[in-house]
Scaffold this active site. Sequence first.
Site, PDB file in Angstrom:
ATOM      1  N   HIS A  80       0.833  -1.212   0.000  1.00  0.00           N
ATOM      2  CA  HIS A  80       0.000   0.000   0.000  1.00  0.00           C
ATOM      3  C   HIS A  80       0.868   1.263   0.000  1.00  0.00           C
ATOM      4  O   HIS A  80       0.500   2.278  -0.592  1.00  0.00           O
ATOM      5  CB  HIS A  80      -0.968  -0.014   1.187  1.00  0.00           C
ATOM      6  CG  HIS A  80      -1.866  -1.216   1.184  1.00  0.00           C
ATOM      7  ND1 HIS A  80      -2.570  -1.612   2.289  1.00  0.00           N
ATOM      8  CD2 HIS A  80      -2.150  -2.122   0.204  1.00  0.00           C
ATOM      9  CE1 HIS A  80      -3.262  -2.708   1.993  1.00  0.00           C
ATOM     10  NE2 HIS A  80      -3.010  -3.045   0.737  1.00  0.00           N
ATOM     11  N   HIS A 237      -9.613  -2.013  -4.675  1.00  0.00           N
ATOM     12  CA  HIS A 237      -8.456  -2.335  -3.836  1.00  0.00           C
ATOM     13  C   HIS A 237      -7.517  -3.291  -4.567  1.00  0.00           C
ATOM     14  O   HIS A 237      -6.288  -3.183  -4.454  1.00  0.00           O
ATOM     15  CB  HIS A 237      -8.849  -2.913  -2.477  1.00  0.00           C
ATOM     16  CG  HIS A 237      -7.640  -3.107  -1.619  1.00  0.00           C
ATOM     17  ND1 HIS A 237      -7.033  -2.060  -0.945  1.00  0.00           N
ATOM     18  CD2 HIS A 237      -6.844  -4.184  -1.418  1.00  0.00           C
ATOM     19  CE1 HIS A 237      -5.944  -2.502  -0.356  1.00  0.00           C
ATOM     20  NE2 HIS A 237      -5.795  -3.793  -0.628  1.00  0.00           N
ATOM     21  N   ASP A 241      -3.615  -2.766  -5.154  1.00  0.00           N
ATOM     22  CA  ASP A 241      -2.585  -3.780  -4.870  1.00  0.00           C
ATOM     23  C   ASP A 241      -1.706  -4.025  -6.102  1.00  0.00           C
ATOM     24  O   ASP A 241      -0.480  -4.148  -5.990  1.00  0.00           O
ATOM     25  CB  ASP A 241      -3.237  -5.105  -4.467  1.00  0.00           C
ATOM     26  CG  ASP A 241      -3.594  -5.161  -2.987  1.00  0.00           C
ATOM     27  OD1 ASP A 241      -3.047  -4.369  -2.196  1.00  0.00           O
ATOM     28  OD2 ASP A 241      -4.422  -6.021  -2.629  1.00  0.00           O
ATOM     29  N   HIS A 264      -0.846 -11.070  -5.269  1.00  0.00           N
ATOM     30  CA  HIS A 264       0.542 -10.628  -5.102  1.00  0.00           C
ATOM     31  C   HIS A 264       1.534 -11.624  -5.724  1.00  0.00           C
ATOM     32  O   HIS A 264       2.506 -11.225  -6.347  1.00  0.00           O
ATOM     33  CB  HIS A 264       0.858 -10.460  -3.617  1.00  0.00           C
ATOM     34  CG  HIS A 264      -0.018  -9.454  -2.929  1.00  0.00           C
ATOM     35  ND1 HIS A 264      -0.132  -8.149  -3.364  1.00  0.00           N
ATOM     36  CD2 HIS A 264      -0.816  -9.550  -1.843  1.00  0.00           C
ATOM     37  CE1 HIS A 264      -0.961  -7.488  -2.570  1.00  0.00           C
ATOM     38  NE2 HIS A 264      -1.391  -8.318  -1.631  1.00  0.00           N
TER      39      HIS A 264
HETATM   40 ZN   LIG Z   1      -3.906  -4.631  -0.319  1.00  0.00          ZN
END
Ligand SMILES: [Zn+2]
Length: 298
Positions: A80, A237, A241, A264
């Site tokens: 973030h 969001h 990310d 991720h």
């Molecule tokens: Zn996040």
Amino acid sequence: MSVSMQCTLAKEVTASGIGLHSGKNVEMKIMPAPVDTGIVFCRSDLAHKPSARVTPQVVEISPLCTKVLSGEVDISTVEHLMAAFYGAGVDNAIVEVSASELPVFDGSSAAFLMLIDSVGVQKQSKPKRVIKVMKEVIVEDGDKIAMLKPDDHFSLTLELDFKHPVIPHQKCKFDGRPSYFRKELARARTFAMQRDVEKMQSMGLALGGGLDNAIVVGDFSVLNAEGLRHKDEFIRHKALDCIGDLFMVGHPILGAFVGSYTGHAMNNKLLCALMADENNYRFVEIPDTNDIYSSDAF
Ligand SMILES: [Zn+2]
């Protein structure tokens, strides 16, 4: 035409907040850094203050977050802040942290961006180096796909499907300009299922996690009293990310990102694949305007 220059913070800024894992207070200091430094993380609580520059190779994926892991430097939940650096146009900075994680704040990039904005950014003496995608790069894992394609603009097309009644199946294309990120994505909070939070906390994880720093999703509704900040806050969001994950390469990217059910781990694999072959990309300088990161067609 003038080119966009590298930027750092005009002066240092400090803040403290709760760590997502430990639930304990964490001190953070973000400092200006010389040209070509990149983003460097440093553990101020360890002897000799070990530090590591962010590259795709020092990224370690944990079940909860992206972490920087290099030698003694072990710092969780960096994504973030990395997204906020992208949104503020910061290329060079040193981030000192007093524990093995960053403060989580409200689970979005908003507080990080506010901290950077509170001191401002300063143009430096060398041009910003942007990675232009020259060839399509794709990584796949079952039905998960992450891809970067050549384009004159930075955009993100995302698809998510949690098969959960509260989080709809969605596919969206987002403008990748820093100005769009700041306005439309930076406040989107991370989210977790209530049952997962309870399970993690019983294992001593996510001890700082709760309604103040995440959207907590129950079986049939969002549990946060204030509801959602955007009706599609979940996928926004995810876009935040992705922007943070992609900025782990140390430079803005000029190209079209496409991610289906990505996270991720896939985003990091994609960066490693991009950088593994010099034919996939080249460094370019860009005009001194944000608009190059995207088109007006959105
Ligand atoms: Zn996040």
